[in-house]
Enzyme design. Structure first.
Site, mmCIF file in Angstrom:
data_model
loop_
_atom_site.group_PDB
_atom_site.id
_atom_site.type_symbol
_atom_site.label_atom_id
_atom_site.label_comp_id
_atom_site.label_asym_id
_atom_site.label_seq_id
_atom_site.Cartn_x
_atom_site.Cartn_y
_atom_site.Cartn_z
ATOM 1 C CG ASP A 109 40.473 46.672 89.562
ATOM 2 O OD1 ASP A 109 39.550 47.494 89.435
ATOM 3 O OD2 ASP A 109 40.314 45.442 89.430
ATOM 4 C CE LYS B 176 32.374 46.304 90.407
ATOM 5 N NZ LYS B 176 31.619 45.126 90.041
ATOM 6 C CG PHE C 143 36.883 39.977 92.669
ATOM 7 C CD1 PHE C 143 36.585 38.625 92.587
ATOM 8 C CD2 PHE C 143 36.224 40.841 91.800
ATOM 9 C CE1 PHE C 143 35.651 38.148 91.669
ATOM 10 C CE2 PHE C 143 35.291 40.368 90.871
ATOM 11 C CZ PHE C 143 35.014 39.022 90.818
HETATM 12 N N1 PLP Z 1 37.800 44.616 89.503
HETATM 13 C C1 PLP Z 1 37.177 44.886 90.662
HETATM 14 C C2 PLP Z 1 37.907 45.597 91.757
HETATM 15 C C3 PLP Z 1 35.855 44.487 90.843
HETATM 16 O O1 PLP Z 1 35.242 44.730 91.994
HETATM 17 C C4 PLP Z 1 35.201 43.825 89.786
HETATM 18 C C5 PLP Z 1 33.811 43.358 89.949
HETATM 19 O O2 PLP Z 1 33.284 43.234 91.025
HETATM 20 C C6 PLP Z 1 35.887 43.581 88.605
HETATM 21 C C7 PLP Z 1 37.192 43.997 88.490
HETATM 22 C C8 PLP Z 1 35.224 42.870 87.450
HETATM 23 O O3 PLP Z 1 34.267 43.686 86.868
HETATM 24 P P1 PLP Z 1 33.159 43.021 85.896
HETATM 25 O O4 PLP Z 1 32.268 42.199 86.758
HETATM 26 O O5 PLP Z 1 32.450 44.197 85.284
HETATM 27 O O6 PLP Z 1 33.909 42.214 84.895
#
Ligand code: PLP
Length: 511
Positions: A337, A366, A252
């Site tokens: 990530d 975040k 994700f």
């Molecule tokens: N990458 C990871 C591992 C995430 O958990 C999330 C969101 O939950 C994202 C990217 C995307 O972040 P955003 O919702 O701020 O675009």
């Protein structure tokens, strides 16, 4: 009816054959009824719904004479309806008077005019891309939030780790207020006095050269993809437009079309194609599959060190180190990530630290914005981030002084190590308590720091139902993919509150 209307028990309506008393939240159904010539009477049933009831539960049927047409309809009306199938013209009243047709527009106007709760307004006017639990939060402090009626709930989700430092941390609020009074936005057409210091301090925390600040997590992931592709062409020598990035199953990384294009989750992808080419997927945790997928065109391996949305999936021991070694061997960028796993959550600053691994690019978001501002970033050395030139990438709000001021305070808090230690200590306290529930409603527990994925035992209620049970116990939690509950409280949570939450969870699972 639509799923959203079914959710508010829209079908559980009551009709006299012409009027249809229907829950106010079932807008689409009300409009459908109006289109079909009926008169919907939307009623606010939100209180009754908490007990699982809707309009039908409020009725008391009178069956004086089953042979008679339902009250309010004349024989003529019944005949009209039967012969036409639906009434599109003015309905025929028992008193014989024609009435104005009840159109979709009239229903929507009427719904708009009705006083509704904020949650109903959200249901009526916000696109249904989320399915929130039935609670309307009005205030938050630390690990606790308070709803409109004054009921307090313990937050075990922390906005998917964006609130690692809790709601309204005094240090972050102070900085945000001060910065609000001074300067909020310049765009990066000009420098401001916060962006540079933020980038320097974040680069130092990551032990890297440079930072590219953005706003949301998905934007940072997109930025890392662009960086890896350009690096592939300019530094590695991959033929133009031939770059490939390897991604993991059950990943994700956000919601842009490029990102959902390499998701393995059908709910995220369906209906959004065509997708961006240039990605290959391998099973998460499988080193051999990764090795076999690497070609001379591979420019990056993009992965979450621990997969959050998939249910806090921890890869086998040694996996991250093996990915690092493969990336070194094949001259491929390792892109971690750490948007959800990073910044203290796992008991270390980054989840990669658990295996002593340093990726080429960190992707952060975040908690970087302290739960106050959206703030994300890609952090790496100049050999990679140097591929960006003026005009090749950007964002109006990316690196804005308000977000950067808050981000600098977040970094100052992380530099103390206090939050990482707290996550490790509270996680160690939580782990045996959660493991004791295996066999008592849980099938498995995965935990790193203050971050746990709890798999429900087969035959248990759905994850959603367990979260609703927890809500009734004044605990906010979120399921991941139906059969897993994710626990990610603010790192500032009081240890006794955490114990209480596990006790309540045990109670819900035992039902
Ligand atoms: N990458 C990871 C591992 C995430 O958990 C999330 C969101 O939950 C994202 C990217 C995307 O972040 P955003 O919702 O701020 O675009």
């Amino acid at each position: 009816v639509s799923a959203a209307d079914a959710e508010v028990l829209g079908c559980n309506a009551a009709s006299d054959g012409y009027h249809v008393v229907v829950p106010a939240g079932a807008h689409e159904f009300s409009a459908q009824l109006a289109d079909a010539g009926y008169e919907p009477i939307p009623v606010d049933l939100s209180e009754l719904r908490k007990a699982g009831g809707a309009a039908k539960c409020c009725t008391l049927e009178l069956r004086a004479d089953a042979a008679k047409p339902p009250c309010g309809r004349s024989e003529a009306t019944v005949r009209t309806q039967r012969s036409h199938g639906r009434r599109s013209e003015g309905a025929i009243r028992t008193d014989g008077a024609a009435r104005e047709p009840y159109t979709r527009e009239r229903v929507m106007t009427r719904l708009d005019a009705r006083p509704t709760t904020p949650a109903e307004m959200e249901s009526q006017h916000a696109a249904h891309n989320y399915k929130p639990l039935p609670v309307t939060i009005a205030e938050g402090s630390g690990a606790w939030v308070t709803d409109e009626s004054g009921t307090r709930y313990l937050d075990l989700l922390a906005a998917y780790s964006a609130l690692n430092f809790g709601h309204g941390h005094p240090r972050l609020l102070r900085v945000a207020r001060e910065q609000l009074d001074r300067l909020t936005l310049t765009s990066r057409a000009f420098s401001n006095d916060q962006t540079g210091p933020f980038c320097r301090e974040l680069a130092e925390l990551c032990e890297k050269d440079a930072v590219l600040p953005m706003n949301t997590g998905a934007e940072a992931v997109e930025t890392a993809i662009k960086a890896a592709r350009r690096w592939g062409y300019q530094v590695k020598g991959v033929p133009v437009d031939g770059a490939e990035i390897i991604v993991m199953s059950d990943n994700f990384h956000g919601r842009t079309t490029t990102i959902v294009g390499f998701s393995s989750d059908p709910d995220s992808r369906a209906g959004f194609g065509p997708f961006t080419p240039g990605f290959r997927m391998v099973p998460f945790g499988d080193v051999d599959a990764l090795r076999s997928a690497i070609t001379e065109r591979t420019v990056g391996v993009l992965l979450e060190p621990i997969q959050g949305e998939a249910g806090v999936i921890v890869p086998p021991a040694g996996y991250l180190a093996a990915v690092r070694a493969l990336c070194d061997d094949f001259n491929v960028l390792m892109i971690a990530d750490e948007i959800q796993s990073g910044l203290g959550r796992t008991g270390t600053t980054f989840a990669c630290d658990l295996e002593g691994v340093r990726p080429d690019l960190y992707v952060l978001g975040k908690a970087l914005g302290g739960g106050i501002m959206p703030l994300s970033a890609v952090v790496g050395d100049w050999d990679v981030l140097g591929v960006f030139t003026p005009g090749s990438h950007g964002s109006t709000f990316g690196g804005n002084p308000l977000a950067c001021a808050v981000g600098r305070e977040v970094l100052a808090m992380l530099r103390t190590g206090e939050y990482q230690d707290r996550a490790a200590r509270l996680g160690a306290r939580l782990e045996p308590q959660l493991r004791a529930l295996v066999g008592k409603g849980l099938a498995d527990v995965r935990i790193r720091g203050l971050w746990a994925g709890l798999d429900l035992a087969p035959g248990m209620a759905s994850g959603r139902a367990v979260c609703e049970g927890l809500l009734a116990e004044r605990i906010l939690a979120k399921d991941a993919h139906e059969s897993t509950i994710r626990i990610a409280p603010p790192l500032v949570i009081d240890e006794h509150d955490l114990d209480w939450a596990v006790d309540r969870l045990a109670h819900v699972l035992a039902r």
